[in-house]
Motif scaffolding. Structure first.
Motif, mmCIF file in Angstrom:
data_model
loop_
_atom_site.group_PDB
_atom_site.id
_atom_site.type_symbol
_atom_site.label_atom_id
_atom_site.label_comp_id
_atom_site.label_asym_id
_atom_site.label_seq_id
_atom_site.Cartn_x
_atom_site.Cartn_y
_atom_site.Cartn_z
ATOM 1 N N ALA A 1 -96.996 26.302 27.641
ATOM 2 C CA ALA A 1 -97.226 25.064 26.901
ATOM 3 C C ALA A 1 -96.052 24.747 26.006
ATOM 4 O O ALA A 1 -95.615 23.573 25.917
ATOM 5 C CB ALA A 1 -98.520 25.189 26.072
ATOM 6 N N LEU A 2 -95.501 25.746 25.325
ATOM 7 C CA LEU A 2 -94.367 25.508 24.423
ATOM 8 C C LEU A 2 -93.111 25.133 25.209
ATOM 9 O O LEU A 2 -92.266 24.370 24.732
ATOM 10 C CB LEU A 2 -94.112 26.747 23.565
ATOM 11 C CG LEU A 2 -95.147 27.020 22.460
ATOM 12 C CD1 LEU A 2 -94.908 28.370 21.814
ATOM 13 C CD2 LEU A 2 -95.104 25.892 21.412
ATOM 14 N N ALA A 3 -92.983 25.681 26.449
ATOM 15 C CA ALA A 3 -91.821 25.301 27.267
ATOM 16 C C ALA A 3 -91.878 23.823 27.631
ATOM 17 O O ALA A 3 -90.866 23.114 27.617
ATOM 18 C CB ALA A 3 -91.781 26.178 28.520
ATOM 19 N N GLN A 4 -93.099 23.354 27.966
ATOM 20 C CA GLN A 4 -93.237 21.926 28.266
ATOM 21 C C GLN A 4 -92.970 21.080 27.024
ATOM 22 O O GLN A 4 -92.347 20.028 27.094
ATOM 23 C CB GLN A 4 -94.650 21.660 28.796
ATOM 24 C CG GLN A 4 -94.929 22.294 30.152
ATOM 25 C CD GLN A 4 -96.349 22.072 30.620
ATOM 26 O OE1 GLN A 4 -97.151 21.422 29.924
ATOM 27 N NE2 GLN A 4 -96.689 22.612 31.801
ATOM 28 N N ALA B 1 -91.010 21.833 24.508
ATOM 29 C CA ALA B 1 -89.582 21.831 24.212
ATOM 30 C C ALA B 1 -88.837 20.875 25.133
ATOM 31 O O ALA B 1 -87.800 20.319 24.751
ATOM 32 C CB ALA B 1 -89.022 23.252 24.362
ATOM 33 N N GLY B 2 -89.389 20.686 26.391
ATOM 34 C CA GLY B 2 -88.741 19.747 27.300
ATOM 35 C C GLY B 2 -88.834 18.321 26.771
ATOM 36 O O GLY B 2 -88.008 17.468 27.123
ATOM 37 N N ALA C 1 -87.002 19.863 18.973
ATOM 38 C CA ALA C 1 -87.380 20.573 17.754
ATOM 39 C C ALA C 1 -88.322 21.741 18.049
ATOM 40 O O ALA C 1 -88.441 22.676 17.242
ATOM 41 C CB ALA C 1 -88.047 19.607 16.770
ATOM 42 N N ALA C 2 -89.000 21.731 19.207
ATOM 43 C CA ALA C 2 -89.932 22.806 19.557
ATOM 44 C C ALA C 2 -89.266 23.925 20.353
ATOM 45 O O ALA C 2 -89.923 24.883 20.748
ATOM 46 C CB ALA C 2 -91.106 22.231 20.338
ATOM 47 N N GLN C 3 -87.941 23.796 20.594
ATOM 48 C CA GLN C 3 -87.252 24.794 21.416
ATOM 49 C C GLN C 3 -87.308 26.186 20.790
ATOM 50 O O GLN C 3 -87.476 27.204 21.459
ATOM 51 C CB GLN C 3 -85.791 24.378 21.630
ATOM 52 C CG GLN C 3 -85.030 25.304 22.575
ATOM 53 C CD GLN C 3 -85.665 25.334 23.968
ATOM 54 O OE1 GLN C 3 -85.935 24.283 24.559
ATOM 55 N NE2 GLN C 3 -85.925 26.549 24.478
ATOM 56 N N ALA D 1 -90.549 27.748 21.524
ATOM 57 C CA ALA D 1 -90.623 28.197 22.918
ATOM 58 C C ALA D 1 -89.879 29.511 23.114
ATOM 59 O O ALA D 1 -90.344 30.402 23.839
ATOM 60 C CB ALA D 1 -90.051 27.108 23.838
ATOM 61 N N ASP D 2 -88.705 29.621 22.473
ATOM 62 C CA ASP D 2 -87.922 30.870 22.582
ATOM 63 C C ASP D 2 -88.690 32.049 21.998
ATOM 64 O O ASP D 2 -88.692 33.154 22.566
ATOM 65 C CB ASP D 2 -86.584 30.721 21.863
ATOM 66 C CG ASP D 2 -85.679 29.702 22.547
ATOM 67 O OD1 ASP D 2 -85.915 29.412 23.733
ATOM 68 O OD2 ASP D 2 -84.726 29.239 21.873
ATOM 69 N N ARG D 3 -89.335 31.816 20.876
ATOM 70 C CA ARG D 3 -90.093 32.887 20.251
ATOM 71 C C ARG D 3 -91.284 33.294 21.117
ATOM 72 O O ARG D 3 -91.657 34.470 21.195
ATOM 73 C CB ARG D 3 -90.567 32.460 18.868
ATOM 74 C CG ARG D 3 -89.412 32.340 17.853
ATOM 75 C CD ARG D 3 -89.876 31.726 16.557
ATOM 76 N NE ARG D 3 -90.867 32.576 15.891
ATOM 77 C CZ ARG D 3 -91.561 32.187 14.814
ATOM 78 N NH1 ARG D 3 -91.364 30.978 14.304
ATOM 79 N NH2 ARG D 3 -92.436 33.015 14.268
ATOM 80 N N ALA D 4 -91.869 32.336 21.796
ATOM 81 C CA ALA D 4 -92.985 32.642 22.688
ATOM 82 C C ALA D 4 -92.525 33.504 23.852
ATOM 83 O O ALA D 4 -93.237 34.420 24.297
ATOM 84 C CB ALA D 4 -93.612 31.345 23.191
#
Length: 560
Positions: free
Chosen positions: A254-257, A259-260, A264-266, A269-272
């Motif tokens: 979900a976080l990867a989507q 960040a796409g 700002a959510a990248q 996503a990396d931490r996930a």
């Protein structure tokens, strides 16, 4: 040589300074004037007992200061004690408070009184009534003979005797303790053998305790580990049950989507992604831990038996295996020491035998030298006594065999006879005070060559004599003074006439306080003092003429 002596607040002396030189110095004065206080003051620098009684009434302290010219060996001793030497000049001080506290200073350094006495005792000697008493003792008589004989083997003998006494004492101690050492060695050997049989390793007891606890709690550990595994990876029989790894995987997708669509959510996503990898690793490790939790009854029994063996050691030799190992190291070292003691006994026995042979040989040589020197010394002293108005006096050293001691194997006693036909007997028993004084002076004159440069102080050397004998005493003191510094307290004009320097001690009183003063007499003043000493009056023409004649006679005899 004593260059000056200063007394402050000492007895009846309020303040006095004597500037001294080589040769013969005479101290005279009326009875009770305080002549002996000068000698007593010097005695303080030679270790005499200092108490509140020497402090002048009303003064806070008594101080005696001496300035000496000292030879290099004495200067070296002073430096070893922390003192300073100005050229070859040494300043010494003794202070006694009104409360009786004593203080000694050697070359500017505070030292024990015994140290001050030892140093000054090498360069100065006081001969008074106490020395007469000492001369009556066999020990002092031996010292006198050895000062003349100077046996070359004596120093080596004394060193060997000291070593032999120490070796014999150690040998006796080791032999007395041999049974206790044997028992201790057996105990140590048993303990070391027991420890060697078990062969404990450092920290082994703690490691086994932890392992045993793990084996005993194996079922509980498996249950807890299985619960953790199910939470992380899910149940094997229920694929739909939630798990930490699956949930984190959904969050990562979900976080990867997200960040796409939003940069700002990248970071989220990396931490996930990172959390997913950590969760996967943890899940694998928990699974491995669960797989290792296999029941092992045989290992549990082996661990229990090993802990029982270690417990037997820790009950006897320490609270832990590490302490047991430390005991073993210390005991092994002690065992070497105990075994070495037996070897040491053999070494000591051989050394004592060697020293006994050396001591016996040296003692024989020392005895031979003493006997040879005694014959010569007796002859010379007897000749001196004859000149001191004792023509029939005989002095003899009785040397007999004795057990080996610190100074050889001789028993030495000085025998004396004053009259013809009388059998020589121990000096201290048969000699009068006047005879002892003359014997002492005769010995010092004969021994003067051995102590060149020494300072001799004679107090009451002329006790019990007078007239012609006084002249002979004066002549011999003057002869002694050609090689040494001589200070004499005398009541005889015949003795004082030979002096190179003449001090008079005079007493004065206010009715409440008595004071003694010391003054150096000029050549013109000396006849009056000698006349007073001879007749009790210094003003008579006849007395003065006699004094001048006495001084002239002494001067002529000194030139011979």
């Amino acid at each position: 040589m004593l260059e000056s002596l200063r007394l402050t607040g000492f007895g009846v002396v309020e303040e006095a300074t004597l500037e001294l030189g080589p040769g013969l110095t005479a101290l005279t004065g009326e009875t009770g004037a305080g002549k002996t206080m000068i000698v007593a003051g010097l005695g303080q620098l030679l270790g005499a007992r200092g108490d509140a009684g020497v402090v002048r009434h009303g003064q806070p302290k008594a101080v005696v200061e001496g300035r000496w010219l000292v030879p290099p060996p004495v200067a070296d001793r002073v430096r070893d004690l922390g003192g300073d030497i100005d050229g070859d000049e040494l300043v010494t001080l003794r202070q006694v408070s009104a409360q009786g506290r004593s203080r000694a200073v050697l070359g500017g350094a505070g030292v024990p009184v015994t140290a001050l006495a030892d140093v000054i005792g090498e360069i100065a000697t006081i001969h008074g009534q106490s020395e007469q008493i000492r001369l009556s003792s066999p020990e002092r008589q031996r010292e006198v003979l050895d000062a003349y004989a100077q046996p070359a083997e004596l120093e080596r003998y004394r060193a060997a005797f000291t070593e032999r006494r120490a070796a014999a004492a150690e040998l006796a101690r080791l032999e007395d303790e041999s049974m206790a050492r044997a028992r201790e060695a057996d105990m140590l050997r048993f303990g070391l053998s027991e420890i060697e049989g078990v062969d404990p390793q450092p920290g082994e007891d703690e490691a086994l305790a932890a392992e045993q606890a793990r084996l005993v709690d194996l079922d509980d550990l498996r249950a807890l580990a299985a619960a953790a595994q199910e939470a992380m990876s899910g149940a094997e029989d229920n694929f739909d049950a939630p798990s930490a790894v699956a949930l984190i995987g959904e969050s990562r997708k979900a976080l990867a989507q997200l960040a796409g669509r939003d940069e700002a959510a990248q970071q989220l996503a990396d931490r996930a992604v990172e959390l997913g990898m950590l969760a996967a690793d943890l899940a694998g490790d928990v699974a491995g831990y669960v797989a290792d939790l296999v029941a092992d009854p045989l290992r549990l029994e082996a661990v229990g038996q090993r802990r029982s063996q270690l417990a037997c050691l820790t009950r006897k030799y320490g609270h832990s295996v590490d302490e047991v190992l430390q005991w073993a190291r210390e005991s092994a070292a002690r065992l070497v020491e105990l075994v070495g003691s037996d070897e040491r006994i053999g070494e000591l026995r051989r050394r004592v035998e060697e020293l006994d042979e050396q001591l016996a040989a040296d003692a024989a040589m020392i005895s031979a030298r003493r006997r040879e020197a005694a014959a010569t010394l007796e002859e010379q002293v007897t000749r001196e006594l004859s000149a001191l108005a004792m023509p029939h006096a005989r002095l003899r050293f009785d040397i007999s065999d004795a057990d080996l001691g610190p100074h050889g194997a001789d028993r030495i006693e000085l025998l004396f006879s004053a009259n013809p036909g009388s059998t020589p007997a121990p000096l201290g028993r048969v000699a009068s005070g006047g005879e002892l004084s003359r014997v002492r002076l005769a010995l010092e004159v004969v021994l003067a060559d051995a102590e060149e440069g020494h300072t001799f102080v004679f107090d009451e050397v002329d006790a019990g004599v007078g007239g012609a004998v006084g002249l002979e005493i004066g002549r011999r003191l003057q002869r002694l003074a050609t090689r040494s510094q001589v200070i004499v307290v005398t009541h005889l004009a015949q003795v004082a006439a030979f002096a190179d320097a003449h001090f008079v001690v005079a007493k004065s009183s206010t009715g409440q306080v008595t004071t003694s003063d010391v003054a150096l007499l000029s050549a013109e003043e000396r006849p009056a003092e000698l006349a007073r000493m001879m007749s009790g009056s210094s003003g008579s023409t006849a007395g003065l003429d006699h004094a001048v004649e006495l001084l002239g006679s002494a001067a002529r005899q000194s030139e011979k």
